[in-house]
Design an enzyme around this catalytic site. Structure first.
Site, PDB file in Angstrom:
ATOM      1  N   HIS A 350       7.465 -10.810 -62.351  1.00  0.00           N
ATOM      2  CA  HIS A 350       6.769 -11.900 -61.687  1.00  0.00           C
ATOM      3  C   HIS A 350       6.816 -13.123 -62.585  1.00  0.00           C
ATOM      4  O   HIS A 350       6.729 -13.021 -63.801  1.00  0.00           O
ATOM      5  CB  HIS A 350       5.310 -11.506 -61.391  1.00  0.00           C
ATOM      6  CG  HIS A 350       4.643 -12.380 -60.379  1.00  0.00           C
ATOM      7  ND1 HIS A 350       4.145 -13.614 -60.679  1.00  0.00           N
ATOM      8  CD2 HIS A 350       4.425 -12.192 -59.051  1.00  0.00           C
ATOM      9  CE1 HIS A 350       3.628 -14.157 -59.587  1.00  0.00           C
ATOM     10  NE2 HIS A 350       3.775 -13.316 -58.584  1.00  0.00           N
ATOM     11  N   ASP A 406       3.861  -7.530 -54.019  1.00  0.00           N
ATOM     12  CA  ASP A 406       4.400  -7.622 -52.661  1.00  0.00           C
ATOM     13  C   ASP A 406       5.143  -6.353 -52.275  1.00  0.00           C
ATOM     14  O   ASP A 406       5.174  -5.973 -51.101  1.00  0.00           O
ATOM     15  CB  ASP A 406       5.347  -8.824 -52.555  1.00  0.00           C
ATOM     16  CG  ASP A 406       4.641 -10.131 -52.829  1.00  0.00           C
ATOM     17  OD1 ASP A 406       4.091 -10.705 -51.873  1.00  0.00           O
ATOM     18  OD2 ASP A 406       4.622 -10.561 -53.992  1.00  0.00           O
TER      19      ASP A 406
END
Length: 462
Positions: A350, A406
């Site tokens: 990320h 996600d």
């Protein structure tokens, strides 16, 4: 000659030191950046606020002589080169705070854990957009006003259904939203003939409700078209937005009541993805809306941005790659290729977090809530094996990489029986709350057109 040079150097250093002392005496605090431009030997002080300096402050620093005009100094002023905005803040905000090193996330003054445990998605939408958790009366009014807007024009339905059901969902959504605006052209400033939003808080709030409703409705319509099932366009003002989405998609029992487990899961899951500060798609929305365009048109731009494989589209690619890996053995072989830099490992890493994403623990609890429904997903074995390796392998630990939140959310949606093609649109629906919160906040400030600069490195014509 050497003596003359030494005298000149001492004189210069004395002057700089004297100027520095004068500046220090004038400073009310030490929140200043002090810099010397060695091209001109001029000394500058630049204020520091919230551990940041304003980029326009550097425009005072130019290589021109003191006799040059102010306009020339300004035109030749120092610029900040930051490809990809890796260390550039584009605005100030009170909405979302992230500490990537500690792995913390909060909306306004509330931690994500507190909101996940004690509230639902409606509460969080109200908190993000209007700055406070709603009272029971405010919650009822929110529902009624949202439901009132969740009725699409026939042209919206026709546009979405004109696509092949196998077409990428984001294209259907972008087209459906465009049709929604076209059916309500009075909400478009250029059509109306004047600015509508920058000086009218009520118009902004109307735009928030309209956009929340339009997005949720178009995503529901897209899902129904993909699945070849009837779309139910009637929104009930006594139901929450999440419940109405499930009703529109036909996720109800024989009495027409939304599936209770799905309602609970969506409410909790969408809290986790309601906002994530200045993501690419949020920034794209704000870039578009800085022209004072209407919010639905701006969110169309945001949808296109989110589709890319370096943003939300990465989850679609990860899910497809899992199908190719098939099992644990396939994972180990793939990881070896990743470590040899033959390919990328989708769904890992990320841009912000340098530790475990704080949302992961809550996503795991939702997966446990679904139990066998998640475990029946053959791709879960692949995901959990990747998760195990990423958490224990020195290659990933050194790089401080972890599974993307996600990716976990996709298994929650799969556990509820949804088609993978709608996973990313669901995440985008949840994110409309945060995007519109940032828009509403920006509309309360003086308008500022986003117009980045560039540094020209080509040949200049004579």
């Amino acid at each position: 000659m050497v003596v003359s040079f030494i005298v000149s150097l001492i004189s210069l250093l004395h002057g700089l030191f004297y100027q520095l002392l004068k500046t220090l005496c004038r400073l009310p605090s030490f929140q200043k950046l002090w810099t010397i431009d060695l091209r001109t030997f001029r000394f500058y002080t630049i204020p520091i606020e919230h551990n940041a300096v304003r980029a326009t402050s550097f425009q005072r620093i130019s290589p021109l002589g003191i006799t040059a005009s102010y306009q020339d100094h300004f035109a030749k002023g120092l610029m900040v080169l930051d490809p990809g905005f890796r260390n550039t803040a584009v605005r100030e905000s009170q909405i979302t705070y992230i500490d990537g090193n500690r792995g913390t996330l909060q909306y306004r003054q509330y931690s994500i854990g507190y909101l996940f445990t004690h509230h639902d998605y409606e509460d969080v939408v109200h908190l993000l957009v209007w700055g406070k958790l709603p009272t029971p009366d405010q919650k009822l009014k929110f529902r009624a006003r949202l439901a009132e807007q969740m009725v699409p024009d026939k042209s919206v339905i026709s546009v979405v259904q004109a696509f092949s059901p196998d077409a990428p969902a984001f294209l259907m959504i972008a087209a459906g939203l465009s049709a929604w605006v076209a059916a309500n052209p009075e909400t478009v400033p250029t059509y109306a003939g004047h600015s509508l939003y920058d000086s009218d808080p009520q118009a902004v709030d109307s735009g928030v409700y309209r956009t929340l409703a339009a997005f949720a409705t178009v995503v529901s319509l897209t899902y129904c078209h993909q699945q070849g099932i009837p779309f139910v366009p009637n929104a009930d003002p006594t139901l929450s937005g999440v419940e109405n989405v499930l009703v529109m998609m036909g996720r109800v029992d024989r009495y027409g009541i939304p599936d209770k487990q799905a309602v609970y899961i969506f409410n909790k899951l969408w809290i986790l993805f309601a906002d994530h500060e200045m993501t690419n798609s949020t920034a794209t929305f704000l870039n578009s809306s800085s022209t004072l365009s209407d919010p639905i048109s701006s969110i169309v731009a945001s949808v296109a941005s989110a589709n890319g494989p370096l943003h939300a589209g990465a989850i679609d690619l990860a899910y497809k790659s899992f199908k190719q890996l098939k099992n644990k053995q396939g994972v180990r072989s793939h990881i070896a290729d990743v470590q040899q830099k033959k390919c990328r490992l989708m769904g890992v890493g990320h841009r912000v977090y340098r530790t475990v994403d704080p949302r992961i623990q809550y996503l795991r609890s939702l997966m446990e809530e679904l139990g066998p429904k998640v475990e029946e997903n053959p791709l879960l074995e692949v995901a959990l094996e990747i998760d195990k390796i990423v958490r224990t392998d020195e290659y990933f630990l050194k790089r401080r990489l972890s599974i993307n939140a996600d990716l976990y959310s996709s298994f929650v949606y799969a556990g509820l029986g949804f088609d993978p093609r709608i996973f990313t649109p669901f995440a985008m629906t949840a994110r409309t709350a945060g995007v519109l919160a940032h828009w509403r906040e920006s509309m309360s400030q003086p308008p500022e057109l986003w117009r980045p600069r560039q540094i020209y490195t080509g040949m200049v014509a004579a």
